[in-house]
Enzyme design. Structure first.
Site, short mmCIF file in Angstrom:
data_model
loop_
_atom_site.label_atom_id
_atom_site.label_comp_id
_atom_site.label_asym_id
_atom_site.label_seq_id
_atom_site.Cartn_x
_atom_site.Cartn_y
_atom_site.Cartn_z
N HIS A 1 46.17 47.64 63.57
CA HIS A 1 45.43 47.62 62.43
C HIS A 1 43.81 47.99 62.89
O HIS A 1 42.96 47.20 63.01
CB HIS A 1 45.36 46.25 61.72
CG HIS A 1 46.84 46.04 61.16
ND1 HIS A 1 46.91 46.53 59.49
CD2 HIS A 1 47.79 45.69 61.56
CE1 HIS A 1 48.17 45.85 59.39
NE2 HIS A 1 48.92 45.55 60.53
N GLY B 1 31.68 34.64 49.69
CA GLY B 1 31.82 35.35 50.96
C GLY B 1 30.66 36.36 51.29
O GLY B 1 30.27 36.27 52.38
N GLU C 1 41.45 48.78 60.95
CA GLU C 1 40.68 48.59 59.75
C GLU C 1 39.87 47.14 60.01
O GLU C 1 38.94 46.93 59.54
CB GLU C 1 41.50 48.58 58.38
CG GLU C 1 42.47 47.28 58.30
CD GLU C 1 43.86 47.72 58.74
OE1 GLU C 1 44.71 47.02 58.25
OE2 GLU C 1 43.99 48.64 59.52
N THR D 1 25.76 26.71 34.50
CA THR D 1 25.05 26.39 35.83
C THR D 1 24.76 24.85 35.77
O THR D 1 24.84 24.28 36.88
CB THR D 1 24.28 27.34 36.15
OG1 THR D 1 24.49 28.58 36.26
CG2 THR D 1 23.07 26.73 37.08
N TYR E 1 49.41 39.56 46.56
CA TYR E 1 49.17 39.22 45.18
C TYR E 1 48.67 37.88 44.87
O TYR E 1 47.76 37.64 43.87
CB TYR E 1 50.28 39.34 44.29
CG TYR E 1 50.92 40.94 43.94
CD1 TYR E 1 49.96 41.61 43.58
CD2 TYR E 1 52.08 41.34 44.30
CE1 TYR E 1 50.53 42.93 43.38
CE2 TYR E 1 52.51 42.61 44.32
CZ TYR E 1 51.85 43.55 43.72
OH TYR E 1 52.05 44.77 43.34
N CYS F 1 50.63 50.53 60.98
CA CYS F 1 51.54 49.47 61.15
C CYS F 1 52.94 49.84 60.36
O CYS F 1 53.68 50.84 60.94
CB CYS F 1 51.19 48.13 60.59
SG CYS F 1 52.05 46.60 61.29
N LEU F 2 53.24 49.19 59.48
CA LEU F 2 54.46 49.94 58.66
C LEU F 2 54.46 51.21 58.34
O LEU F 2 55.45 51.95 58.22
CB LEU F 2 54.63 48.92 57.52
CG LEU F 2 56.18 49.16 56.66
CD1 LEU F 2 57.42 48.68 57.47
CD2 LEU F 2 56.23 48.55 55.27
N LYS G 1 23.08 32.57 29.27
CA LYS G 1 23.52 30.99 29.17
C LYS G 1 23.37 30.28 30.39
O LYS G 1 24.13 30.59 31.36
CB LYS G 1 24.57 30.77 28.50
CG LYS G 1 24.69 31.10 26.97
CD LYS G 1 23.48 30.45 26.02
CE LYS G 1 23.79 30.79 24.48
NZ LYS G 1 22.50 30.15 23.67
N THR G 2 22.40 28.91 30.46
CA THR G 2 22.40 28.42 31.64
C THR G 2 23.40 27.16 31.66
O THR G 2 23.29 26.51 32.87
CB THR G 2 20.79 28.04 31.86
OG1 THR G 2 20.60 27.05 30.91
CG2 THR G 2 19.89 29.17 31.92
#
Length: 539
Positions: free
Chosen positions: A508, A20, A510, A193, A56, A382-383, A189-190
């Site tokens: 929200h 991401g 954020e 990959t 979670y 919110c809450l 270590k490759t």
């Protein structure tokens, strides 16, 4: 550009390598060169969306402006690039299969046998290209969730293989992989990959660019070795070393010419190097901010990804106030009247976090009572806002049984009640008040001074609301309803003007805080917390 170009970001060896962040960084760098970009995430799980997933399991559930419950990576996409994502930017296997099954039920396939290839892969390809066709983007960056080799990712990889074949130079694959360091041998270590790329090649995809995720810098010899073994150009092997902040990653990628390599491979002119001026000044301020302000996060999910957007919003607000925010999680299940002073000791400000369900709410109410009576800057979302409202009803209005209908259906003082249009809904998925809604701020209020405008728009994710039947009593005793939706008359914001900073929002904020445009509520909250810290130090 005449045609949309498609960049696919895949991952190997292990999950949580940061696909991401790499996708967001590529988007940021191409955007800085003047290209119109968007980023989408394909998740291989069978849930329709992450709305019903436990934090979670999957971290926070992010909400887009059009009311789609989405993967938390969309938050990174928006924070890095400032774009607004929609339902089309996050697709799950569940949604792909549901769309195909719905078409089959309608008879769209004219009696054909429905198979993974071509029907599922065609639906995936349709969704990949939909954004490009609809909005004429120059680049669509598509992140494939999971890890190469996972059985559930195979239809996505097959779709990429087909698209790379169909689109030629207009499609490119960036593969993020891991180079572990073995401390006993003192070596990077490759081999993992090499295996990861081999796995990708076995399904017919040759990666064009490799991003090597590593805790230790990788030298040119290792890059050459990886390039040779994996059939990738040497200059198309870049490294992503651990950074003090994820916001350093675009700059590090630019230094290694990742964006230039992408443009060259896709037949686009490279042009001048963007300065990334505002981004670099943000990083400089962040680096120079050494003093710490302590913010307590009162919630029930002891997992940083559960409050990802809140943590990032606080961090951004700290930078723009030239302070470092140290966020401390305080488990609301463990807060009691007896230990609340000890639990909140040393906090310059307190966030009462969002969530769902009964667990941990009494601790949030106790915390809200303590911060209100001790005038500690408090921000409820919110809450969290609802718990501030319940606390006020119990301890100021004198309603001992005050509660939310969500927690106690029999309460006679239902200061928080279920929204009228939610009363007959039994299906949990995607049925809340979701997405961006208008809000009108009361002139002269603290929030009006913070936003500096009367009309705002913020994103929601809730099923319960402030009960307007009690509004006059709240107003009379000092808790003001200073923001409301103009259509439904729902209360969106409560505040206590007599305190330094005591504000709760039903929405929200954020979700809409970005690196270059931090949210005004977070900026002002952190600013006030810093002022309180300075006051304490003077005493």
């Amino acid at each position: 550009m005449a045609e949309t170009k498609y960049i696919f970001v895949t991952g190997g060896v292990a999950s949580s390598l940061g696909k991401g962040i790499i996708s967001s960084s590529i988007g940021k760098l191409l955007q800085a060169r003047g290209y119109n970009i968007t980023i989408q995430k394909f998740d291989p799980y069978i849930n329709i969306d992450p709305g019903t997933l436990n934090p979670y399991e999957h971290g926070e559930c992010y909400v887009t402006v059009d009311g789609h419950e989405a993967d938390l990576d969309l938050g990174h996409y928006e924070r890095f690039t400032g774009i607004q994502t929609t339902k089309a930017n996050n697709i799950t296997t569940g949604r792909i299969y549901k769309a195909v099954i719905d078409k089959e039920r309608r008879g769209d396939y004219l009696g054909k046998t429905i198979q993974v290839i071509p029907h599922i892969t065609d639906e995936i390809k349709r969704n990949v290209k939909l954004l490009g066709k609809k909005n004429n983007y120059d680049f669509v960056i598509t992140e494939i969730g999971g890890t190469v080799g996972d059985i559930e990712s195979l239809p996505y990889l097959e779709s990429i293989r087909q698209l790379k074949w169909e689109l030629g130079r207009n499609a490119l694959c960036v593969h993020l992989t891991y180079i572990p360091y073995l401390s006993a041998a003192g070596e990077l270590k490759t081999k993992p990959t090499q295996h990861s790329v081999k796995e990708l090649q076995s399904v017919g995809i040759q990666p064009d660019i490799l991003v090597l995720r590593t805790e230790h810098p990788v030298n040119d010899n290792i890059r050459k070795k990886v390039a040779n073994f994996c059939n990738v150009d040497f200059d198309a092997v870049v490294q992503s070393v651990d950074m003090p902040t994820i916001y350093e990653v675009p700059v590090r990628m630019q230094e290694q010419k990742l964006d230039e390599t992408i443009l060259r491979k896709m037949g686009e002119p490279v042009g001048e190097l963007p300065t990334l001026g505002p981004w670099r000044s943000f990083l400089e301020r962040r680096h120079n901010a050494t003093e710490v302000v302590n913010i307590g996060l009162v919630g029930k999910y002891d997992l940083q990804d559960a409050y990802k957007s809140i943590l990032e919003s606080l961090s951004q607000a700290g930078t723009y106030n030239d302070y470092k925010v140290k966020a401390t999680f305080i488990n609301s299940e463990k807060i009691t009247e007896e230990n609340v002073a000890e639990k909140l000791a040393g906090m310059d400000g307190v966030m009462i976090c969002p969530g769902f369900g009964q667990r941990g709410i009494e601790g949030k109410i106790v915390a809200a009572h303590y911060t209100r009576t001790h005038d500690i800057p408090t921000f409820g979302i919110c809450l969290g806002m609802q718990m501030m409202v319940i606390e006020f009803a119990r301890n100021v209005l004198g309603y001992e049984d005050a509660n939310s209908r969500e927690m106690d259906e029999t309460t006679s003082h239902n200061v928080i009640d279920i929204m009228e249009d939610q009363k007959n809904i039994t299906n949990m998925g995607g049925t809340m008040r979701l997405g961006a809604y208008e809000c009108v701020l009361r002139q002269g209020s603290r929030v009006f001074d913070i936003y500096k405008k009367e009309f705002i728009q913020e994103r929601h994710r809730h099923r319960y609301e402030f009960n307007n039947d009690f509004e006059q009593e709240y107003e009379r005793f000092g808790m003001k309803c200073t923001g409301r939706n103009p259509e439904s008359d729902l209360v969106e914001i409560v505040e206590i003007p007599g305190l330094k900073w005591y504000i709760g929002t039903q929405f929200h904020p954020e979700y809409s805080s970005t690196v270059l445009y931090p949210h005004p509520l977070f900026l002002d909250f952190v600013k006030t917390a810093i002022a309180c810290k300075k006051d304490k130090n003077l005493k």
